[in-house]
Structures are given as C-alpha cells and as structure tokens.
Design a protein around this motif. Sequence first.
Motif, PDB file in Angstrom:
ATOM      1  N   GLY A 230      18.079   3.519  -1.184  1.00 31.28           N
ATOM      2  CA  GLY A 230      17.204   2.510  -0.598  1.00 31.28           C
ATOM      3  C   GLY A 230      15.747   2.721  -0.957  1.00 31.28           C
ATOM      4  O   GLY A 230      15.348   3.772  -1.463  1.00 31.28           O
ATOM      5  N   ILE A 231      14.959   1.678  -0.679  1.00 33.32           N
ATOM      6  CA  ILE A 231      13.515   1.697  -0.904  1.00 33.32           C
ATOM      7  C   ILE A 231      12.826   1.065   0.293  1.00 33.32           C
ATOM      8  O   ILE A 231      13.402   0.239   1.001  1.00 33.32           O
ATOM      9  N   GLY A 232      11.579   1.472   0.517  1.00 36.16           N
ATOM     10  CA  GLY A 232      10.796   0.909   1.619  1.00 36.16           C
ATOM     11  C   GLY A 232       9.350   0.723   1.210  1.00 36.16           C
ATOM     12  O   GLY A 232       8.878   1.315   0.232  1.00 36.16           O
ATOM     13  N   HIS A 233       8.621  -0.100   1.979  1.00 34.06           N
ATOM     14  CA  HIS A 233       7.254  -0.443   1.587  1.00 34.06           C
ATOM     15  C   HIS A 233       6.447  -0.869   2.802  1.00 34.06           C
ATOM     16  O   HIS A 233       6.952  -1.534   3.707  1.00 34.06           O
ATOM     17  N   THR A 234       5.188  -0.456   2.813  1.00 40.06           N
ATOM     18  CA  THR A 234       4.191  -1.048   3.711  1.00 40.06           C
ATOM     19  C   THR A 234       3.218  -1.819   2.833  1.00 40.06           C
ATOM     20  O   THR A 234       2.689  -1.274   1.863  1.00 40.06           O
TER      21      THR A 234
ATOM     22  N   SER B 194       4.588   7.058  -2.850  1.00 41.86           N
ATOM     23  CA  SER B 194       3.205   6.911  -3.286  1.00 41.86           C
ATOM     24  C   SER B 194       2.336   8.033  -2.756  1.00 41.86           C
ATOM     25  O   SER B 194       1.208   8.218  -3.223  1.00 41.86           O
ATOM     26  N   ASP B 195       2.852   8.802  -1.807  1.00 44.70           N
ATOM     27  CA  ASP B 195       2.076   9.855  -1.151  1.00 44.70           C
ATOM     28  C   ASP B 195       3.059  10.918  -0.682  1.00 44.70           C
ATOM     29  O   ASP B 195       4.106  10.591  -0.102  1.00 44.70           O
ATOM     30  N   VAL B 196       2.725  12.169  -0.900  1.00 45.90           N
ATOM     31  CA  VAL B 196       3.641  13.247  -0.523  1.00 45.90           C
ATOM     32  C   VAL B 196       3.924  13.275   0.966  1.00 45.90           C
ATOM     33  O   VAL B 196       4.994  13.736   1.401  1.00 45.90           O
ATOM     34  N   SER B 197       3.008  12.748   1.782  1.00 41.89           N
ATOM     35  CA  SER B 197       3.234  12.752   3.230  1.00 41.89           C
ATOM     36  C   SER B 197       4.480  11.972   3.609  1.00 41.89           C
ATOM     37  O   SER B 197       5.103  12.246   4.631  1.00 41.89           O
ATOM     38  N   ALA B 198       4.896  11.002   2.778  1.00 45.39           N
ATOM     39  CA  ALA B 198       6.058  10.181   3.094  1.00 45.39           C
ATOM     40  C   ALA B 198       7.358  10.965   3.023  1.00 45.39           C
ATOM     41  O   ALA B 198       8.350  10.599   3.664  1.00 45.39           O
ATOM     42  N   ILE B 199       7.381  12.052   2.255  1.00 42.79           N
ATOM     43  CA  ILE B 199       8.636  12.776   2.039  1.00 42.79           C
ATOM     44  C   ILE B 199       8.547  14.239   2.435  1.00 42.79           C
ATOM     45  O   ILE B 199       9.486  14.997   2.198  1.00 42.79           O
ATOM     46  N   VAL B 200       7.429  14.642   3.053  1.00 48.64           N
ATOM     47  CA  VAL B 200       7.221  16.067   3.315  1.00 48.64           C
ATOM     48  C   VAL B 200       8.253  16.611   4.299  1.00 48.64           C
ATOM     49  O   VAL B 200       8.548  17.815   4.296  1.00 48.64           O
ATOM     50  N   SER B 201       8.852  15.748   5.141  1.00 46.03           N
ATOM     51  CA  SER B 201       9.880  16.239   6.060  1.00 46.03           C
ATOM     52  C   SER B 201      11.186  16.548   5.334  1.00 46.03           C
ATOM     53  O   SER B 201      12.051  17.240   5.869  1.00 46.03           O
ATOM     54  N   ALA B 202      11.338  16.049   4.076  1.00 48.76           N
ATOM     55  CA  ALA B 202      12.553  16.290   3.303  1.00 48.76           C
ATOM     56  C   ALA B 202      12.359  17.321   2.201  1.00 48.76           C
ATOM     57  O   ALA B 202      13.270  18.091   1.887  1.00 48.76           O
TER      58      ALA B 202
ATOM     59  N   CYS C 225       0.787  -1.187   0.000  1.00 44.85           N
ATOM     60  CA  CYS C 225       0.000   0.000   0.000  1.00 44.85           C
ATOM     61  C   CYS C 225       0.847   1.278   0.000  1.00 44.85           C
ATOM     62  O   CYS C 225       0.378   2.284  -0.483  1.00 44.85           O
ATOM     63  N   GLY C 226       2.081   1.280   0.514  1.00 43.63           N
ATOM     64  CA  GLY C 226       2.849   2.514   0.588  1.00 43.63           C
ATOM     65  C   GLY C 226       4.276   2.315   0.105  1.00 43.63           C
ATOM     66  O   GLY C 226       4.930   1.326   0.446  1.00 43.63           O
ATOM     67  N   ILE C 227       4.788   3.283  -0.679  1.00 41.75           N
ATOM     68  CA  ILE C 227       6.144   3.222  -1.222  1.00 41.75           C
ATOM     69  C   ILE C 227       6.902   4.478  -0.832  1.00 41.75           C
ATOM     70  O   ILE C 227       6.361   5.584  -0.869  1.00 41.75           O
ATOM     71  N   VAL C 228       8.183   4.296  -0.494  1.00 42.05           N
ATOM     72  CA  VAL C 228       9.097   5.419  -0.351  1.00 42.05           C
ATOM     73  C   VAL C 228      10.466   4.953  -0.810  1.00 42.05           C
ATOM     74  O   VAL C 228      10.857   3.803  -0.578  1.00 42.05           O
ATOM     75  N   GLY C 229      11.182   5.810  -1.505  1.00 41.29           N
ATOM     76  CA  GLY C 229      12.532   5.499  -1.944  1.00 41.29           C
ATOM     77  C   GLY C 229      13.376   6.757  -1.914  1.00 41.29           C
ATOM     78  O   GLY C 229      12.852   7.874  -2.032  1.00 41.29           O
ATOM     79  N   ALA C 230      14.687   6.588  -1.748  1.00 39.33           N
ATOM     80  CA  ALA C 230      15.555   7.769  -1.642  1.00 39.33           C
ATOM     81  C   ALA C 230      16.935   7.453  -2.175  1.00 39.33           C
ATOM     82  O   ALA C 230      17.455   6.339  -2.005  1.00 39.33           O
ATOM     83  N   ILE C 231      17.538   8.446  -2.821  1.00 40.64           N
ATOM     84  CA  ILE C 231      18.947   8.419  -3.203  1.00 40.64           C
ATOM     85  C   ILE C 231      19.518   9.753  -2.752  1.00 40.64           C
ATOM     86  O   ILE C 231      18.986  10.814  -3.084  1.00 40.64           O
ATOM     87  N   ALA C 232      20.593   9.726  -1.950  1.00 42.79           N
ATOM     88  CA  ALA C 232      21.043  10.947  -1.279  1.00 42.79           C
ATOM     89  C   ALA C 232      22.525  10.857  -0.942  1.00 42.79           C
ATOM     90  O   ALA C 232      23.157   9.795  -1.063  1.00 42.79           O
ATOM     91  N   ASN C 233      23.067  11.978  -0.479  1.00 43.03           N
ATOM     92  CA  ASN C 233      24.432  12.018   0.028  1.00 43.03           C
ATOM     93  C   ASN C 233      24.475  11.839   1.535  1.00 43.03           C
ATOM     94  O   ASN C 233      25.489  12.132   2.163  1.00 43.03           O
TER      95      ASN C 233
END
Length: 611
Positions: free
Chosen positions: A69-73, A193-201, A2-10
């Motif tokens: 990395g990537i994450g999922h619920t 999948s939802d802006v709430s997952a990354i709004v802190s960044a 149901c939920g996706i988040v992924g990030a590539i960063a320094n």
Amino acid sequence: MCGIVGAIANRDVVPVLVDGLKRLEYRGYDSAGVAVVVGDAVRRVRRTGRVAEMEAAAVAEGLGPARLGIGHTRWATHGGVTEANAHPHISHGELALVHNGIIENHEQQRERLRALGYVFESQTDTEVIAHLIHHYRAQGASLLAALQQAVKELHGAYALAVIDRREPDMLVAARMGCPLLVGLGEGEHFVASDVSAIVSATRRVIYLEEGDTVALTRDSVQVFDASDRPVTRDVHVSDVSLAALELGPYRHFMQKEIHEQPRAISDTAEGILDAGDFVPSLFGDEAEAVLADVASVQILACGTSYYAGLTARYWIEALAGIPCAVEIASEYRYRKVVGHPQQLIVTISQSGETLDTMEALKYAKAQGQDKTLSICNVPESAIPRASRLVFYTRAGAEIGVASTKAFTTQLVALFALAVTLGRLRGQVDDAHAAALLDDLCHLPGSVQHALNLEPQIAAWASAFAPYQHALFLGRGTHYPIALEGALKLKEISYIHAEGYPAGELKHGPLALVDAQMPVVVIAPNDALLEKVKSNIQEVRARGGQMYVFADADSSFTESEGVHVIRTPRHVGLLSPIVHAIPVQLLAYHTALARGTDVDKPRNLAKAVTVE
C-alpha cells in the motif's frame, strides 16, 4: 506535496501507513488518503481534513488487511481542497499513485492522454502521471519499465510511489527534485518522503538521488539511476528517535522545540568548542583551501533561513571585513547574476530539500561559482550533497511547521563561519577569538534564561490576541529578529505583522500607529540603544502600545503604554540568538490564546519542495 509513505510487507501495512501519515502531519497538509492492493483489487480511502478522519473512514470501510500500500498527505497546489483532488490517484481501477512536487508540462500531457481516451476526475497534475504510467502498462511494459518511461516525459519536480493490482508483489518509486528515501526491513521494505514516517519500523535507510527509480519487493530493493542502470546507494542509519517525535510534557511540538533550544545550540556548538577555536575544518575536509581566498559571500535561503542569513551579513562584514549579500533563493535563480570565482555561495535550509534553494545553488554553480557551503539540519539531503562544504546543525527533528530551533542553530553555524573567515583573514586575533568562544560556551545558559520568561510573555499574549495587526522593530543585527518575530506571529496566530528597522518608522509605517497597532521593540543594550529609545518616543506620541524586550542591563522603565520584559544581560554579538526566544514565545502564546492550530498552521507546509 506534502507527505508520502509506502510499504510492502508480510504483515498488514494499513496500520503502518496510517502511523506514517500521522508522523508526517507536521509537514502541513489539507487532505489524506491511502490505497492498498487487496486480492486482485486496488482499494482506496481519502478524506479532506485530518489523518484521523481518514483513519476512521478506513476502519469503517474495513480497508485491510493488505500487504502492499501507499499513503499521502496533500498540501493543495493544482486544484482545491476536495476529496477528488486528494491522493492517491487511481487509473482504470488498476494502478494507484501518490506524488509530491509539481509537473510543469501537465497540461500538454493531459491533452495527449485525453486524446488517447483517458478521463480525468481531478484538477491535479498528479492524475496525469497515473494515466501516463497506465498507458505504458497497457502497451505491455512492466510496472517498473512503465514508471521509468513515464518520468522521462515529465518536466518539473516529483517524488512518486506506485502500486498496481497486476503486480501485487512490487512497489515502485521515483525521485526528481523532491525528497524520497527507502527504508530497509526484514521481509518488508518502505518508501517515505521523511524518515520520521517509518522510524517505528526501521532506521536503516537509502536516500535516493536525483533521477533514481527503485523497485521494492518484500525481500529485495533495486535502485536505478537516471539512465535506468542498476546502482548501489549507501545505507545509512538514521539518528531520528521515536522520543524526538513525541510531545512529552508539552502542549505542542512548537513549544517543545522552543524549549529544546539550549540543548540544540549546545549540540551544534559542540564541535566548535571541542576544536578550541574557529577553524576551517568545521566545514569539511576541503574547507581550508575553499575558504582561504574568499573575497565575498552570497547567502541564498528562503523564509526563516533567509532571516538567519540577514543576521549573518552583519557578522561576516564586521568580523571578516568582506562584503556579504543575502538574497531570497527564488529571486536569485531568475535574474542575471554577476558571479566571481572567489565568492562563497552559502545555502541555508532546514530540510536540505527546499526546492527554490536547491535550484538557486544549481544556478550559481552553472555560473561557475565553485565555492559552495551548505548549512543544513538533515544529513545526506540534496543541498548538502550538492555542496563542497557542509555544516550540519544538530537541532534534531523539528516537527512544528514554524521553525524555531532550526533557526537558532543556523545562527550558531553562521556565527562560526563569520569568525572562521575573520580568523583566516587576520581580522580576528587569538584574544578576540577566545572571547567569542567563551560567549558561545555561555550562550545556552542565556537562552535558558530567556525561556524562563515564558509566564510573563504568556501574560502579554492575552493582550495581543484581540489585535489584527502588529509592528516589530529592531536595529542592526536585531532587525532580522524583528522580521522573524513578525513572521512567527503571522504564521501561527494569523495576525498580520510586519518587521521594520526602527529607524524606518518615520519614513512611512508611523502612519499606521494608533491604539490598535501594538509595536514590539527589540531593545538590546548595544550601541544603538539610545536610537531605539528615540523610536519608542515616536510611537508613544501617537498613542501606540509598546511591548519592549529590553536587556536586563539597559535602562528601561515601564510607563503607560510601555510594557517591558527584561531579557538576559547583553551577550554581545550573539544577542540576536537570545532575542529570538521571546518573539517565538510571544507568537506561540498569542496563537494559543486565539485558538489556532499551532503545529499545523493553515495553508503552510514544513518542507517546501515546490515553487
């Protein structure tokens, strides 16, 4: 899903992924996991249960630091709730993938991949995608090219994010039928999948369109359309705030969102009140031409949004004098429909991504239905983009799985549509429109009055908690509110409940009534009040326990077996919105008394992007 988040960063992305998954918990899920590239290896942690359990395991196993990395619920569809079925899925220890949606041809692809030597460790359709991408990688394709080849062979809906230890400076993703966006940062980029997952960044986002694929590095974002051609997508600044995603003084997000309804209704009505009338421009630049010759209305929606549509049918037919039909989107899309060029197709979706509703809209358009209007709470989501006209409700972020403020703001939007159609057709004159505008202006105050009943309703909930079944009764525009009250009770307290038109009681459901079957009655002071009172007598005569929400100006008295709470004075056509509040509070406090997980009810998801 149901939920996706992924990030590539320094920086270390593990905390970013975990924080993102926590912010996606409201969508409903039963397992969680993350995968990261560390050195030349893909490392993964998965757990059934809550994100906190997965987080603890990640700390214990020293998962980070990692810069990709990537994450999922996961909300289980194919395969049970097991760690083996949890995402991310890995192919040959090299490539990790997360997926929302359902792949319809997964069995055929599974057999093909088995013949190629791939071994499956899960029951999911998702593992098929991981192996398929790996197959094309093994033939020499880059990670992006392998993804683009693979998705062309998938039938169904998907949002995908993929990482590969062989390309540690690349995160790729794809979207078809399920929401996915890109978050833009400085020296870092994200998918979710939802802006709430990354709004802190970041609040700078790109909403991917159907068929898009995307390649992210730390310094660049490249988007490709369904034909793999580079394209430019607009950058938007999200108005979702961190404060909206925090509980504040409330015990649950559902309680918070119930109490946010006066503000949400006021914000949604602001454009109408500022215009000083119910005018077509409320629905977009084309609205005057689209709505001018509407001869009928077809509303398509699911769940709570469907009940909003049922309420609107009464308003549209009464105020505009044109036929209005309301249908569950998943049923409409699978039957032969008789369209008409002057029929207005109205789709209602909180997220704007509800798959059944989106597919019903596509089906209607394929039948030549050109007049389309979306009522939605999420700007730039798929359904509004596919519609000619749009009315955005301004409910703000809704975290609780059980919809509350999205429902009442949808009703405000539908009320505006009904009056606007009435104005265009000459059915609502200036004086009537002014009176309705005044009613709308005072609606937030009436809703606040209803919210003030919470202590009384909480007291009722302690009596309700031991029951296993309940009936909800209403008449006219309040029958859909009875349906919605029953749905809310089912969703979060797990008490079986059904909503009925009160006049139908004697045609069957009365057989169920006894001392163990509480009956909730919505009794506004309208033209049907005396009829409702007669229905109450039918229940009393069978020993049933009555719980009546009655307007302050209606003549109801408590007696043995009849419990009454006085709601605000009758507010005319807008009464269903006010009466939605007490049934929401009853469900919430009953669930509280039963000790269920209010914000994350079992087996349910917030955004339903699968059939």
